[in-house]
Design a protein around this motif. Structure first.
Motif, mmCIF file in Angstrom:
data_model
loop_
_atom_site.group_PDB
_atom_site.id
_atom_site.type_symbol
_atom_site.label_atom_id
_atom_site.label_comp_id
_atom_site.label_asym_id
_atom_site.label_seq_id
_atom_site.Cartn_x
_atom_site.Cartn_y
_atom_site.Cartn_z
ATOM 1 N N CYS A 1 29.445 74.193 36.817
ATOM 2 C CA CYS A 1 29.554 72.754 37.099
ATOM 3 C C CYS A 1 30.648 72.470 38.123
ATOM 4 O O CYS A 1 30.476 71.626 38.999
ATOM 5 C CB CYS A 1 29.848 71.990 35.814
ATOM 6 S SG CYS A 1 28.433 71.935 34.688
ATOM 7 N N CYS B 1 25.750 75.614 34.855
ATOM 8 C CA CYS B 1 25.452 74.198 35.085
ATOM 9 C C CYS B 1 23.960 73.971 34.826
ATOM 10 O O CYS B 1 23.109 74.651 35.408
ATOM 11 C CB CYS B 1 25.799 73.806 36.524
ATOM 12 S SG CYS B 1 25.373 72.095 36.911
ATOM 13 N N ALA B 2 23.680 72.994 33.960
ATOM 14 C CA ALA B 2 22.285 72.696 33.625
ATOM 15 C C ALA B 2 21.646 71.755 34.635
ATOM 16 O O ALA B 2 20.439 71.511 34.597
ATOM 17 C CB ALA B 2 22.211 72.089 32.215
ATOM 18 N N GLY B 3 22.466 71.225 35.549
ATOM 19 C CA GLY B 3 21.944 70.276 36.531
ATOM 20 C C GLY B 3 21.480 70.933 37.818
ATOM 21 O O GLY B 3 20.683 70.373 38.560
ATOM 22 N N TRP C 1 29.557 69.894 31.112
ATOM 23 C CA TRP C 1 28.310 69.146 31.335
ATOM 24 C C TRP C 1 28.575 67.632 31.299
ATOM 25 O O TRP C 1 28.020 66.884 32.092
ATOM 26 C CB TRP C 1 27.260 69.490 30.256
ATOM 27 C CG TRP C 1 26.662 70.859 30.397
ATOM 28 C CD1 TRP C 1 26.938 71.785 31.365
ATOM 29 C CD2 TRP C 1 25.679 71.458 29.533
ATOM 30 N NE1 TRP C 1 26.187 72.918 31.171
ATOM 31 C CE2 TRP C 1 25.398 72.757 30.050
ATOM 32 C CE3 TRP C 1 25.001 71.040 28.395
ATOM 33 C CZ2 TRP C 1 24.473 73.616 29.449
ATOM 34 C CZ3 TRP C 1 24.085 71.888 27.793
ATOM 35 C CH2 TRP C 1 23.823 73.165 28.316
ATOM 36 N N CYS D 1 30.025 66.499 34.571
ATOM 37 C CA CYS D 1 29.365 66.983 35.790
ATOM 38 C C CYS D 1 28.297 65.985 36.258
ATOM 39 O O CYS D 1 27.376 65.657 35.519
ATOM 40 C CB CYS D 1 28.718 68.342 35.495
ATOM 41 S SG CYS D 1 27.644 68.951 36.799
ATOM 42 N N CYS E 1 24.746 67.441 35.950
ATOM 43 C CA CYS E 1 24.258 67.495 34.565
ATOM 44 C C CYS E 1 23.914 66.092 34.061
ATOM 45 O O CYS E 1 22.916 65.904 33.359
ATOM 46 C CB CYS E 1 25.288 68.178 33.658
ATOM 47 S SG CYS E 1 25.362 69.973 33.906
HETATM 48 ZN ZN ZN Z 1 26.707 70.775 35.645
#
Ligand code: ZN
Ligand code: ACM
Length: 409
Positions: A203, A222-224, A260, A263, A266
């Motif tokens: 992130c 980072c999930a985004g 997250w 971020c 995210c």
């Molecule tokens: Zn992220």
């Protein structure tokens, strides 16, 4: 190759011929296949006239052979009698953490020998951690140039990694002993070694060093960012090339949500996917990976935290490995999921024996008492976990024994 005989072994008549050629080449033991027995089940009949081993399949012949070798090691003559044996559970595992300490191939083979002796059938190979990434991946050289090494207590570079040929060697060795190897690639947490190599998958963008302290670390994938999924799918594609088995473990435990939460990417993902918050973002993350694996015919296994954020949006059915306790196993089974039970209370062989003693391990009952018959049927089996923060290679056997024998019971 077969399980080597103990040093003191004096071969008894009829067993002698069960040599390195394996059970197929054996004389003096009559082999009978019986499709009515389970693939891992066997019947051993020992009479003054000879030995007959009846089995449902190759694993059953292997287990029966192991029993015969063990009996021969205990006495000069085999006692006459009949043994009917077969496992109550289809999943009898041991996790070996090769992230905190890199375990040389020979050490892993030694563990596999011992697993076979006790008729375990799963080696859960924990390959990535904050403190080290252990698997060479084509196209991502920094994973093993950077991620496989940390600064050791003496200031020197400490670590190591496995090549594709190391993996093939381990898989062959395990398969010959009827043990399946389930690889674990941790996500979205316990990933600092990967982020030290590729900080753009985090992130904040880093920079990071391969971690030298134990614990839970805030920086996670980072999930985004789409790059995270490109990376993980490339890694998993290679893992699936190396490991032909059905099950791929993706970790999923101990994921702090601080990064997250802060971020923008995210947050945008949470919004665009209509998620309620960071817990659902974890659930979305795991489901996306599960879809990827399922499209290739594989099943995802994850620690019990993969249930956080709910299963509602799921179209698939992960296997849950319950580690925090029987309660988590119960929740997962009641949700209709298949479960592996490896609770800290009974299965954490990294705990000092003064805290988790032999009697406690013996008392392990994988099926939670609260489950009805249908729920109990979803318990695939149990596992012991050897985390290695404080277990370098030369302490592996000290920690495993005698408690692993109790776990086998
Ligand atoms: Zn992220
Ligand atoms: C675990 O012990 N965090 C699975």
């Amino acid at each position: 190759p077969v399980i080597p005989a103990p040093r003191s072994w004096t071969p008894a008549k009829g067993v002698f011929l069960l040599g390195p050629a394996g059970i197929e080449g054996a004389e003096g033991v009559e082999l009978v296949e019986d499709p009515d027995l389970s693939p891992e089940g066997y019947r051993l009949e020992i009479t003054p006239d000879g030995v007959r081993l009846t089995a449902g399949g190759d694993p059953g012949f292997g287990h029966g052979r192991t029993t015969l070798v063990q009996m021969a090691a205990l006495a000069d003559d085999l006692p006459c009698g009949v043994i009917e044996d077969g496992p109550r559970f289809g999943w009898r595992g041991l996790l070996l953490d090769c992230g905190r300490h890199f375990m040389p191939v020979e050490v892993i083979k030694g563990v596999i020998d011992r697993l076979a002796m006790y008729k375990f059938n799963v080696l859960h190979w924990h390959l990535t951690e904050d403190q080290g990434w252990r698997l060479e991946i084509p196209g991502y050289p920094r994973l093993t140039e950077v991620g496989a090494w940390r600064v050791g207590p003496d200031g020197n570079r400490y670590g190591g990694f496995y090549t594709a040929s190391d993996v093939a060697e381990i898989l062959d060795y395990a398969a010959a002993r009827h043990i399946r190897v389930v690889p674990e690639i941790e996500m979205p947490g316990h990933a600092l070694a990967a982020l030290a190599a590729y900080p753009e998958l985090s992130c904040t963008g880093g920079p990071f060093a391969v971690e030298t302290q134990w614990g839970i670390h805030e920086d996670v994938f980072c999930a985004g960012r789409e790059e995270t999924f490109t990376f993980l799918e490339d890694v998993l594609t290679h893992v699936m090339d190396l490991f032909p088995g059905e099950f791929i473990h993706i970790g999923g435990d101990e994921v702090p949500k601080d990064r997250w939460r802060a971020c923008p990417r995210c947050r945008r993902r949470i919004e665009s996917e209509g998620l309620a918050g960071e817990d659902e973002l974890q659930s979305w993350f795991i489901a996306r990976i599960e879809d990827f694996l399922a499209a290739k015919g594989r099943r995802l296994v994850g620690w019990d935290e993969i249930l956080e954020g709910g299963l509602a949006a799921r179209t698939r059915r992960p296997i849950v490995q319950a580690w925090r306790g029987h309660h988590e196993a119960t929740v997962a089974a009641r949700a209709g999921l298949e479960v592996i039970v490896s609770p800290t209370s009974h299965g954490y062989l990294d705990y000092d024996p003064s805290r988790l003693d032999l009697a406690r391990v013996f008392s392990f009952a994988p099926v939670p008492a609260e489950l009805d018959e249908e729920g109990a049927g979803r318990i695939l089996g149990g596992a012991a976990n050897l985390w290695t923060e404080y277990v370098p290679p030369d302490r592996v056997d000290t920690m495993l024994f005698p408690r692993l024998a109790a776990m086998a019971e």
